[in-house]
Write a protein that holds these residues in place. Structure first.
Motif, PDB file in Angstrom:
ATOM      1  N   PHE A  33      53.074  48.124  11.603  1.00 27.91           N
ATOM      2  CA  PHE A  33      52.478  49.418  11.932  1.00 27.91           C
ATOM      3  C   PHE A  33      53.486  50.408  12.507  1.00 27.91           C
ATOM      4  O   PHE A  33      53.152  51.579  12.685  1.00 27.91           O
ATOM      5  CB  PHE A  33      51.313  49.248  12.921  1.00 27.91           C
ATOM      6  N   ILE A  34      54.710  50.002  12.811  1.00 29.50           N
ATOM      7  CA  ILE A  34      55.742  50.931  13.282  1.00 29.50           C
ATOM      8  C   ILE A  34      56.612  51.302  12.089  1.00 29.50           C
ATOM      9  O   ILE A  34      57.335  50.464  11.550  1.00 29.50           O
ATOM     10  CB  ILE A  34      56.578  50.315  14.409  1.00 29.50           C
ATOM     11  N   GLU A  35      56.539  52.541  11.680  1.00 22.67           N
ATOM     12  CA  GLU A  35      57.261  53.014  10.507  1.00 22.67           C
ATOM     13  C   GLU A  35      58.668  53.490  10.867  1.00 22.67           C
ATOM     14  O   GLU A  35      59.640  53.141  10.200  1.00 22.67           O
ATOM     15  CB  GLU A  35      56.496  54.160   9.843  1.00 22.67           C
ATOM     16  N   GLN A  36      58.781  54.290  11.917  1.00 20.68           N
ATOM     17  CA  GLN A  36      60.074  54.861  12.304  1.00 20.68           C
ATOM     18  C   GLN A  36      60.141  55.011  13.809  1.00 20.68           C
ATOM     19  O   GLN A  36      59.109  55.158  14.474  1.00 20.68           O
ATOM     20  CB  GLN A  36      60.276  56.239  11.655  1.00 20.68           C
ATOM     21  N   ILE A  37      61.362  54.964  14.337  1.00 21.37           N
ATOM     22  CA  ILE A  37      61.614  55.253  15.747  1.00 21.37           C
ATOM     23  C   ILE A  37      62.738  56.284  15.811  1.00 21.37           C
ATOM     24  O   ILE A  37      63.799  56.102  15.209  1.00 21.37           O
ATOM     25  CB  ILE A  37      62.012  53.995  16.540  1.00 21.37           C
ATOM     26  N   TYR A  38      62.477  57.368  16.537  1.00 17.70           N
ATOM     27  CA  TYR A  38      63.466  58.416  16.747  1.00 17.70           C
ATOM     28  C   TYR A  38      63.768  58.522  18.237  1.00 17.70           C
ATOM     29  O   TYR A  38      62.924  58.181  19.078  1.00 17.70           O
ATOM     30  CB  TYR A  38      62.936  59.771  16.253  1.00 17.70           C
ATOM     31  N   ASN A  39      64.952  59.015  18.564  1.00 17.12           N
ATOM     32  CA  ASN A  39      65.224  59.301  19.964  1.00 17.12           C
ATOM     33  C   ASN A  39      64.675  60.686  20.301  1.00 17.12           C
ATOM     34  O   ASN A  39      64.031  61.341  19.476  1.00 17.12           O
ATOM     35  CB  ASN A  39      66.710  59.156  20.292  1.00 17.12           C
ATOM     36  N   TYR A  40      64.955  61.138  21.533  1.00 17.06           N
ATOM     37  CA  TYR A  40      64.369  62.389  22.002  1.00 17.06           C
ATOM     38  C   TYR A  40      64.765  63.578  21.136  1.00 17.06           C
ATOM     39  O   TYR A  40      64.026  64.553  21.030  1.00 17.06           O
ATOM     40  CB  TYR A  40      64.790  62.626  23.451  1.00 17.06           C
ATOM     41  N   ASN A  41      65.907  63.505  20.514  1.00 15.56           N
ATOM     42  CA  ASN A  41      66.396  64.615  19.706  1.00 15.56           C
ATOM     43  C   ASN A  41      66.188  64.389  18.216  1.00 15.56           C
ATOM     44  O   ASN A  41      66.903  64.941  17.389  1.00 15.56           O
ATOM     45  CB  ASN A  41      67.875  64.857  20.013  1.00 15.56           C
ATOM     46  N   ASN A  42      65.229  63.524  17.896  1.00 19.43           N
ATOM     47  CA  ASN A  42      64.830  63.297  16.505  1.00 19.43           C
ATOM     48  C   ASN A  42      65.922  62.645  15.661  1.00 19.43           C
ATOM     49  O   ASN A  42      65.984  62.856  14.446  1.00 19.43           O
ATOM     50  CB  ASN A  42      64.367  64.600  15.847  1.00 19.43           C
TER      51      ASN A  42
END
Length: 871
Positions: free
Chosen positions: A586-595
Motif C-alpha cells: 500500500f506504500i507507493e512512494q516516499i518523498y522527503n520534505y522537498n519532494n
C-alpha cells in the motif's frame, strides 16, 4: 624607642601581608587560566565535532497522501523549517539580540556580563532580564547537549561554545540558533514558529510578532501566548523596549508595536480527507521498520489507495452496518439528559439531543446548535430490539422510540433529511486489491477508527467459512479434475461425524462446478478427502493463507481455520489475474520534505510483459512532464537560495536505512508536489496456478453470481464478476470474496467477540450487499473483461445449462471439529469442450512457470494419477 620599634614591626607586618596578598593574587591569576586550560584539556576529547551540526536532525511532521494526492493523515507535532542567514529579517535578528544576547557580535562565545545577569536573575527572580547563556552557548546546548542542570554539562557548554566560535562565523552561529531553538507548540526554529503562531512567513511578521517569538526561548511554556497571554504580552513589550534602547527601532515603531494586540492565528494543517485506518497502518509500518524518528522526518508518503475508492468503501460498509441494525431493531437512546458535548461524532453519525417529540416526528439539537427535524420515514424502522433473533412490533408513534432529552444518533439521507441511527455493535471490514500488482485500492478496518482502532482487515483472524471452498476445489483442478467432473452429494459419514448440507438435502451425483456454485458441503469434503489435506494446505499457503492457522482435518473443506480479509483478498486475486500470486502493498512512494523521491514501489506483476510493452511510452511521458515541471518551477522560484545538504538517518540500526535529504531551504509548498518518476522494468509475479486452472475456477465463480449463492449480485448487470459467499457455524461470520479482472474485494461482517449475528444472516445477506455497493462504484465506467484462459486468450462459454438455483447461503454448516478421514472410490466423466475464443480480445502471451519458461497450455495430469473421489 619602644614606639619606634612597634611602628617598625607594624610596617613590616603590613609589607609582609601585602607581599603575601600579592603573591596569592599572582597565584590565583595563574591558577585560573591554568585550571581553565587543564579543564579544557580534560573535556576536549569528549567534545563533539562542530561539523556534526551539518548533519543535525531537522524535524517535520510525517504526511500521508492518497494516490490522488489528498492529505489523509499527519503525525508528529514537531515542526522545523530551515532557513538561511539571508532569509532572516533584520527585525527578527534585532529582537533575538535584544532578548537573549545584545553583545553577540562582540563577545567570543562567553559573556561575563551575561553570567552575572544569570546570577542576579536567580537571586532576584526578575523575569524581565535576559538569560545568562549567550546565543553561542545555546547553540552548543541545543545541538549537542541535554538540558540537565549539572556543573559538568555547564562546563562542557562553555568549552563547546568557544570551539564553535573558533570554527564557525557569527552568521553561521545565528542561523543555526534560529533554526533549532524551541519556541513552543511543537515549533523548532523561527520559520516554524511564525507558521505555527501567526500562519505567516517570516518576511510578513510585524515588529510586535517578532518580539513575541523572541520572548519564547527563555521559557516556551511560561511565555506561550496561547497558554499565558498576559505574561507573554509583558515579556513582548519589554523586548520591544530593549529594541528601542539598543537603537534597532524608532520611538514611533516602539509605541505602535507595544499597542499592538497579541494577534495569534494558530496554524493547523487540515486534512483533505480523514482516513485514520489507512494513516495509522502507514505510520505503524514505517515506525516498525525505521523507528519513531520517522514521525518527525518530514517524509511525504503516497499510498496506492485512491481517496474516492476509499470513500466508496466507507459508505458501503456503513450502509451495510446500518442495514443490519435496521433488521435487528432499536436498542434505545445512548443516554438521557446529559451534556451533548460529552458525545463525539462517529463516521457520519452525529450525536443529537431530542428537544421535542411529536406524534410522527421529533426535533433535536445538533452539536453546532442547529435544530433539525426527523420525520416518520427516518425512524419507522425502529422496532424494539429484544434479542439478536427477535424484535418487537413496529412502532406507531415517535414517543415509542425516543423521549425528550434523549441523546441519540442521526445520519443524513440522500434527499437532505435526517434518519435515526445507533452506534452498531457489529463490525465489518473491507479489503480491495489490484489483482495484477497487489496494490491496495481501499481498506476499511471497522465501523470507525475513533470508536475502535483495531484494524480487522489486517488483524481480524476469523473463520473464512465457505469462502475457502474455491481454494480447496482449485487443488482438485490442479490434479486434473475438470469443472464437469461428477462428484457425489449423497450422505457421507467419517467416523462418528455425519456432515450435512445447509439445506438438509442431497442432490446425488453433480458436477464439480455445480457443487461449488451451490456451496455443497458434502462435495467439498469428498474432494478434500480425495486430493489430500497436505497438498491442499500447501496450496493454501501459496495462496497467501497461514498454514499454522488452518486445521489438518476434513473440517478444512468447510473453512474451520482462520484467515484475515487481506489474506482472502490476496488468494482471490489469483483467480482474477490468471494464476499469479501477488504480494499486497500500500506504500507507493516516499518523498522527503522537498519532494525528492526516496522510495518507489516496483511490485511483481501478474502481467509484467503487458506492462513492459508500455514502459517506453510511460517513461517518455514521465520525462517530458518532469522537465516541464522543472521549467515551471524555475520560472516561479526566482532567486530562492538553498542550504547545504543535511542528512537525517531515521534507521541508524537498520540495514535498509533511508537517508533523508533537506537540500532546499525554500520549498514552494507544504504539500506533496512530487514530479513524475520513471518506473523500473516490472518483474513477473510467481505463477502458482496453470492458466487452465485459474480460468476454470474464475469461470465457476462467475456461476456463483449468475446462478448460485450470490445470485443477488446479478443486479450489478455484469457477467464478468465472480465470487463466493461464506457463512460460519451459527452465522458468527459472514463473508463475500469476489473479483473482477481489475479488482479483488473481500467483505467480512461479524461481532468482535464471535457470537451469532442472527438467523438468516448469511454471507449473501450481510456481506454481499456491501460488496455490491462498493463494486458498483468501482466498475461504473469499466468495460466488460475476462480472465485469461488456458490458451492465453480471454474467452467466454457459449452455453449455460439451466440448473437448480438457491438464494440461501451455506448457513448452519455442520460441526467442524476434528474427525477421522476415510477414502473411497472415484467417478469421472468426459471433459467439457474448450470455450470459444472471444473475437474482440487480442492474443497475449502467458508465462508458464516461475522461471518464465512457457508450459504446454494443454497439458493435463494423467487420469491414472488422479486420486479417487469418495462416494
Amino acid at each position: 624607642m619602644i614606639k619606634e620599634n612597634a611602628t617598625a614591626r607594624l610596617i613590616h607586618f603590613l609589607v609582609g601581608l601585602f607581599v603575601a596578598c600579592l603573591a596569592l593574587a599572582v597565584i590565583l591569576a595563574l591558577a585560573v587560566p591554568i585550571g581553565f586550560y587543564g579543564m579544557a584539556m580534560y573535556l576536549s576529547p569528549t567534545l563533539p565535532s562542530t561539523q556534526e551540526i551539518k548533519k543535525a536532525k531537522l524535524e517535520m511532521p510525517l504526511q500521508i497522501y492518497s494516490s490522488d494526492d489528498k492529505l489523509i493523515g499527519q503525525y508528529g507535532n514537531r515542526l522545523s523549517l530551515p532557513i538561511t542567514f539571508d532569509e532572516i529579517p533584520d527585525n527578527l535578528t534585532h529582537a533575538f539580540l535584544a532578548a537573549e544576547d545584545a553583545s553577540f557580535f562582540q563577545h567570543s562565545g562567553i559573556s561575563i556580563k551575561g553570567l552575572g545577569r544569570a546570577v542576579t536573575e536567580a537571586v532576584t527572580d526578575d523575569d524581565s532580564q535576559t538569560g545568562g547563556s549567550t546565543i553561542t552557548m545555546q547553540v552548543a546546548k541545543n545541538y549537542f547537549l541535554s538540558s540537565e542542570r549539572t556543573l559538568n554539562r555547564k562546563l562542557t557548554e562553555l568549552f563547546l561554545a568557544r570551539k564553535i566560535e573558533d570554527e564557525l562565523s557569527k552568521n553561521d552561529i545565528l542561523t543555526l540558533y534560529v533554526n533549532k531553538i524551541y519556541l513552543g507548540e511543537g515549533a523548532y526554529g523561527v520559520r516554524a514558529a511564525a507558521k505555527k503562531y501567526y500562519s505567516k512567513s517570516l518576511d510578513n511578521l510585524t515588529i510586535a510578532e517578532t518580539a513575541m517569538l523572541a520572548g519564547l526561548p527563555k521559557a516556551p511554556s511560561k511565555y506561550n501566548p496561547v497558554a499565558n497571554p498576559e505574561r507573554a504580552l509583558t515579556r513582548r513589550n519589554w523586548i520591544i523596549g530593549r529594541m528601542h534602547e539598543l537603537g534597532y527601532i524608532t520611538e514611533a515603531e516602539r509605541d505602535e508595536a507595544v499597542s499592538s494586540p497579541i494577534g495569534i492565528k494558530l496554524y493547523k494543517e487540515k486534512l483533505d480527507v480523514n482516513m485514520p485506518y489507512l494513516a495509522e497502518m502507514t505510520r505503524a509500518t514505517l515506525v516498525n521498520r525505521y523507528g519513531k524518528q520517522v514521525m518527525h522526518s518530514g517524509w511525504r508518503v503516497r499510498l496506492t489507495i485512491d481517496s474516492e475508492a476509499q470513500t466508496d468503501a466507507e459508505a458501503a460498509v456503513l450502509k451495510g452496518l446500518v442495514a443490519y441494525d435496521h433488521r435487528h431493531g432499536w436498542r434505545g437512546a445512548e443516554a438521557n439528559d446529559e451534556p451533548l458535548e460529552n458525545f463525539r461524532r462517529y463516521s457520519s453519525m452525529s450525536p443529537a439531543k431530542v428537544t421535542k417529540v411529536n406524534s410522527r416526528s421529533f426535533e433535536a439539537t445538533m452539536p453546532s446548535g442547529e435544530s433539525v427535524t426527523v420525520n416518520w420515514s427516518g425512524m419507522n424502522w425502529a422496532r424494539k430490539y429484544i434479542s439478536v433473533n427477535r424484535i418487537g412490533y413496529s412502532p406507531s408513534n415517535a414517543s415509542q422510540i425516543v423521549s425528550e432529552n434523549d441523546i441519540i444518533r442521526l445520519i443524513p439521507t440522500a434527499n437532505g433529511n435526517w434518519q435515526l441511527a445507533q452506534i452498531p455493535k457489529i463490525q465489518s471490514s473491507l479489503v480491495s486489491l489490484n489483482p495484477s500488482t497487489g496494490a491496495v485500492n481501499a481498506l476499511i478496518g471497522g465501523f470507525d477508527f475513533n470508536h475502535s482502532k483495531f484494524n480487522r482487515a489486517l488483524q481480524g483472524w476469523r473463520q473464512p467459512g465457505s469462502t475457502i471452498k474455491p481454494l480447496v476445489y482449485t487443488s482438485a483442478l490442479k490434479k486434473g479434475y475438470r469443472p464437469d467432473t461428477m462428484v457425489s452429494d449423497n450422505p457421507i459419514q467419517v467416523g462418528s461425524w455425519k456432515p450435512k448440507n445447509s439445506d438438509g438435502r442431497f442432490l446425488g451425483d453433480i458436477t464439480l462446478r455445480r457443487g461449488l456454485y451451490l456451496s455443497r458441503n458434502l462435495v467439498s469434503i469428498r474432494l478434500l478427502q480425495a486430493i489430500g489435506i497436505t497438498d491442499t494446505l500447501n496450496l493454501l499457503d501459496e495462496f497467501g493463507l497461514d498454514k499454522e492457522k488452518l486445521p489438518t482435518t476434513l473440517s478444512l473443506a468447510l473453512g474451520a481455520g482462520q484467515a484475515t480479509p487481506l489474506q482472502m483478498a490476496t488468494a482471490y486475486s489469483t483467480f482474477a489475474n490468471g494464476g499469479h500470486r501477488i504480494q499486497p502493498y500500500f506504500i507507493e512512494q516516499i518523498y522527503n520534505y522537498n519532494n525528492k523521491l526516496l522510495f518507489q514501489a516496483n511490485p511483481q506483476q501478474a502481467c509484467a510483459e503487458c506492462f513492459n510493452e508500455k514502459l517506453e511510452a510511460l517513461n517518455k511521458k514521465a520525462v517530458e512532464d518532469y522537465e516541464s515541471s522543472i521549467e515551471n518551477s524555475d520560472n516561479t522560484a526566482g532567486n530562492a537560495t538553498s542550504t547545504d545538504q543535511q542528512n537525517v538517518d531515521v534507521a541508524e540500526n537498520s540495514d535498509e536505512s533511508i537517508n533523508l535529504s533537506i537540500y532546499d531551504a525554500s520549498p514552494q509548498s507544504d504539500r506533496l508536489k512530487a514530479p513524475p518518476v520513471q518506473y523500473e522494468l516490472a518483474k513477473q509475479a510467481p505463477r502458482i496456478l496453470e492458466p487452465r486452472v485459474a480460468f476454470d475456477m474464475a469461470d465457476i465463480l462467475r456461476d456463483v453470481v449468475q446462478r448460485g449463492t450470490a445470485v443477488r449480485a446479478k443486479a450489478l448487470g455484469r457477467s464478468d464478476i465472480g465470487g463466493k459467499t461464506g457463512t460460519t457455524n451459527d452465522a458468527k461470520d459472514a463473508w463475500f470474496a469476489g473479483f473482477h479482472p481489475t479488482n479483488a474485494t473481500v467483505v467480512w461482517m461479524g461481532f468482535d467477540q464471535p457470537s451469532t449475528m442472527g438467523r438468516r444472516e448469511y454471507g449473501g445477506v450481510a456481506a454481499l450487499p456491501v460488496w455490491m455497493d462498493f463494486m458498483r462504484a468501482q466498475l461504473k465506467n469499466t468495460p466488460r473483461q475476462w480472465v485469461p484462459n488456458e490458451q492465453g486468450f480471454t474467452s467466454r462459454r457459449l452455453q449455460k445449462k439451466a440448473v437448480e438455483t438457491t438464494d440461501n447461503d451455506e448457513s448452519n454448516e455442520p460441526d467442524t471439529s476434528e474427525k477421522p478421514v476415510t477414502t473411497q472410490t472415484q467417478q469421472r466423466t468426459p471433459s467439457t469442450p474448450e470455450p470459444e475464443l472471444s473475437p474482440q480480445t487480442p492474443r497475449t502471451t502467458n508465462r508458464g512457470n516461475n522461471d518464465g519458461v512457457p508450459q504446454n497450455p494443454l497439458s493435463v495430469t494423467p487420469v491414472d494419477s488422479i486420486p479417487p473421489i469418495p462416494e
